[in-house]
Design a protein around this motif. Sequence first.
Motif, PDB file in Angstrom:
ATOM      1  N   ASN A 144      -0.982 -10.488   8.651  1.00  0.00           N
ATOM      2  CA  ASN A 144      -1.932  -9.564   8.803  1.00  0.00           C
ATOM      3  C   ASN A 144      -3.450 -10.025   8.711  1.00  0.00           C
ATOM      4  O   ASN A 144      -3.882 -10.643   7.916  1.00  0.00           O
ATOM      5  CB  ASN A 144      -1.690  -8.519   7.763  1.00  0.00           C
ATOM      6  CG  ASN A 144      -2.605  -7.217   8.025  1.00  0.00           C
ATOM      7  OD1 ASN A 144      -2.368  -6.624   9.158  1.00  0.00           O
ATOM      8  ND2 ASN A 144      -3.533  -6.904   7.355  1.00  0.00           N
ATOM      9  N   THR A 204     -10.580   0.055  -1.040  1.00  0.00           N
ATOM     10  CA  THR A 204     -11.164   0.708  -2.201  1.00  0.00           C
ATOM     11  C   THR A 204      -9.990   1.141  -3.115  1.00  0.00           C
ATOM     12  O   THR A 204     -10.482   1.664  -4.420  1.00  0.00           O
ATOM     13  CB  THR A 204     -11.790   2.073  -1.945  1.00  0.00           C
ATOM     14  OG1 THR A 204     -10.762   3.001  -1.349  1.00  0.00           O
ATOM     15  CG2 THR A 204     -12.944   1.856  -0.772  1.00  0.00           C
ATOM     16  N   GLN A 211       0.865  -1.241  -0.053  1.00  0.00           N
ATOM     17  CA  GLN A 211       0.022  -0.071  -0.127  1.00  0.00           C
ATOM     18  C   GLN A 211       0.801   1.068  -0.110  1.00  0.00           C
ATOM     19  O   GLN A 211       0.025   2.569  -0.042  1.00  0.00           O
ATOM     20  CB  GLN A 211      -0.928  -0.022   1.200  1.00  0.00           C
ATOM     21  CG  GLN A 211      -2.083  -1.262   0.913  1.00  0.00           C
ATOM     22  CD  GLN A 211      -2.774  -1.202   2.346  1.00  0.00           C
ATOM     23  OE1 GLN A 211      -2.602  -2.323   2.895  1.00  0.00           O
ATOM     24  NE2 GLN A 211      -3.639  -0.174   2.646  1.00  0.00           N
TER      25      GLN A 211
HETATM   26  C1  BG6 Z   1      -6.985  -3.221   7.638  1.00  0.00           C
HETATM   27  C2  BG6 Z   1      -5.938  -3.427   6.770  1.00  0.00           C
HETATM   28  O1  BG6 Z   1      -8.083  -4.003   7.400  1.00  0.00           O
HETATM   29  O2  BG6 Z   1      -7.352  -2.006   7.481  1.00  0.00           O
HETATM   30  C3  BG6 Z   1      -5.159  -2.623   6.107  1.00  0.00           C
HETATM   31  O3  BG6 Z   1      -4.815  -4.349   7.675  1.00  0.00           O
HETATM   32  C4  BG6 Z   1      -6.230  -1.533   5.586  1.00  0.00           C
HETATM   33  O4  BG6 Z   1      -4.271  -3.002   5.138  1.00  0.00           O
HETATM   34  C5  BG6 Z   1      -6.914  -0.983   6.793  1.00  0.00           C
HETATM   35  O5  BG6 Z   1      -5.490  -0.595   4.911  1.00  0.00           O
HETATM   36  C6  BG6 Z   1      -7.868   0.248   6.512  1.00  0.00           C
HETATM   37  O6  BG6 Z   1      -8.726  -0.179   5.273  1.00  0.00           O
HETATM   38  P1  BG6 Z   1      -8.923   0.693   3.975  1.00  0.00           P
HETATM   39  O7  BG6 Z   1      -9.824  -0.360   3.168  1.00  0.00           O
HETATM   40  O8  BG6 Z   1      -9.673   1.930   4.348  1.00  0.00           O
HETATM   41  O9  BG6 Z   1      -7.684   0.649   3.422  1.00  0.00           O
END
Ligand code: BG6
Length: 494
Positions: A197, A445, A17
């Motif tokens: 994770n 997303t 990411q």
């Molecule tokens: C967690 C993950 O579920 O939520 C992350 O470990 C993720 O990788 C984070 O980015 C937030 O979710 P999102 O969809 O807002 O990026």
Amino acid sequence: MSFSSNFYWGGATAANQCEGAYNTDGRGLARTDVTTAGSYNKMRTVTYKMPDGTTGEVNGFGFDMPEGAKGAILDGYYYPNHESIDFYHHYKEDIALFAEMGFKMFRMSISWSRIFPNGDEEKPNQKGLDFYRSVFEELRKYNIEPLVTISHFDTPLYLEENYNGWNNRKMIDFYVHYVETIFNEYKDLVKYWLTFNEINNTVMFLDMFGSKASDKVYQEAYQQLHYQYVASAKAVKIGHKINSEFMIGCMICGITNYPMTCDPKDVMLTRYKWEQGIFYSGDVQCKGKYPTFAKRLWNEHNVKLDITDEDLNDLKEGTVDMYTFSYYSSSIVTTHKVENNASGNFSMGTKNPYLKYSDWGWSTDALGLRYYLETIYDRYELPLMVVENGLGAVDKVEEDGSIHDPYRIEYMKEHIKEMSKAIDNGVDLIAYTTWGCIDLVSAGTGQMSKRYGFIYVDKDDEGKGSLKRLKKDSFYWYKQVIESNGENLEMEVK
Ligand code: BG6
């Protein structure tokens, strides 16, 4: 003082990411590299090519890939993880900013396919190893303790496509080889490790998307999880042999579930949600054996698992040293028909009238964090870490380059208050690493506009932007929080 003087304040990211450089220095592909951008109400998709050259796309979880399809990068699609925020080339600048905030810990992940591009090689990719060594050394320069996730949503695509991923027992050996390699390589630089994770997502989300998954889907999910538990347990055993100081943890997606009514059926269902979604994984990884309710869960979906005596022994001997989890929001559970559903991606089902919701439909529930901390500590009595928490929101850059994000400060302030109460109540909480301490690509997303950071990155949802880093108001606020060891939460920001 609730927080101990060596409490680990910090932030968290994941390789896929933030790093970008998806095909640099010999890195192999992961599923995220063939995953397009989605939005608030449009799911991300995985793009593929068939042996006959025809192409297509399926929803982001790739459940419905046609037989014989291989993930492929296609013209005309935008893949946000390819460049992301280019941490790969900006890590020195970014770590200096973390240090300026006073970080004591930085959670990051190693991209498996940077170390083993396909996943089944004998020899690792030296350039991949060198990159992470430089990052860890840079962190050490500032006395920032790395917390490293070994697998964060980026299994090498080659393993998924040629070995059927975690459906195959062989994955345990590939994972163990990868883990041994990085443990040996970084044994003097990294002490804190997380094996997978949000390991529990595999089963927790199966019935959260509304559609009832088939028994076959459950069978595969529980089997994949079993192989991952064994892989994780083996990693713990190997890690302790390589360096007895290692602290190796599980990482659970933490959601606090409440019954919507006092109807005993709602209360019972809520308990079952905790068991299936949260305790199932925690119990195996912390207690080293399957809980009694596992039988019920498997029977519900006619699940028959491939479990050997050796596996059971590994689970017993490879229990984790600490329990870590992400926490963003809570969810309510009911057997009653409701109109009032929360919308948004990964929405948490029925809307709770007592809580506020983010622009992406996630509830804000700081008390739910204390509920979770106290419940989990009571169950396992292991050191706990909150390794993800934060608010994804749209930020506006003012003409003078400032960014006012009081909503984010408010969100974290309330959560820190509840953490401090939990500590006062006896919980051994040792770290807080907020999610996306620097803006990065949303996992759900694929957007950049769902921002979590203290540090703004100039990049938009179409991939345009200078990648320049800017400090938000929350940057100065969090610096103050760390300086005061969680005492001064009320600071007037600039
Ligand atoms: C967690 C993950 O579920 O939520 C992350 O470990 C993720 O990788 C984070 O980015 C937030 O979710 P999102 O969809 O807002 O990026």
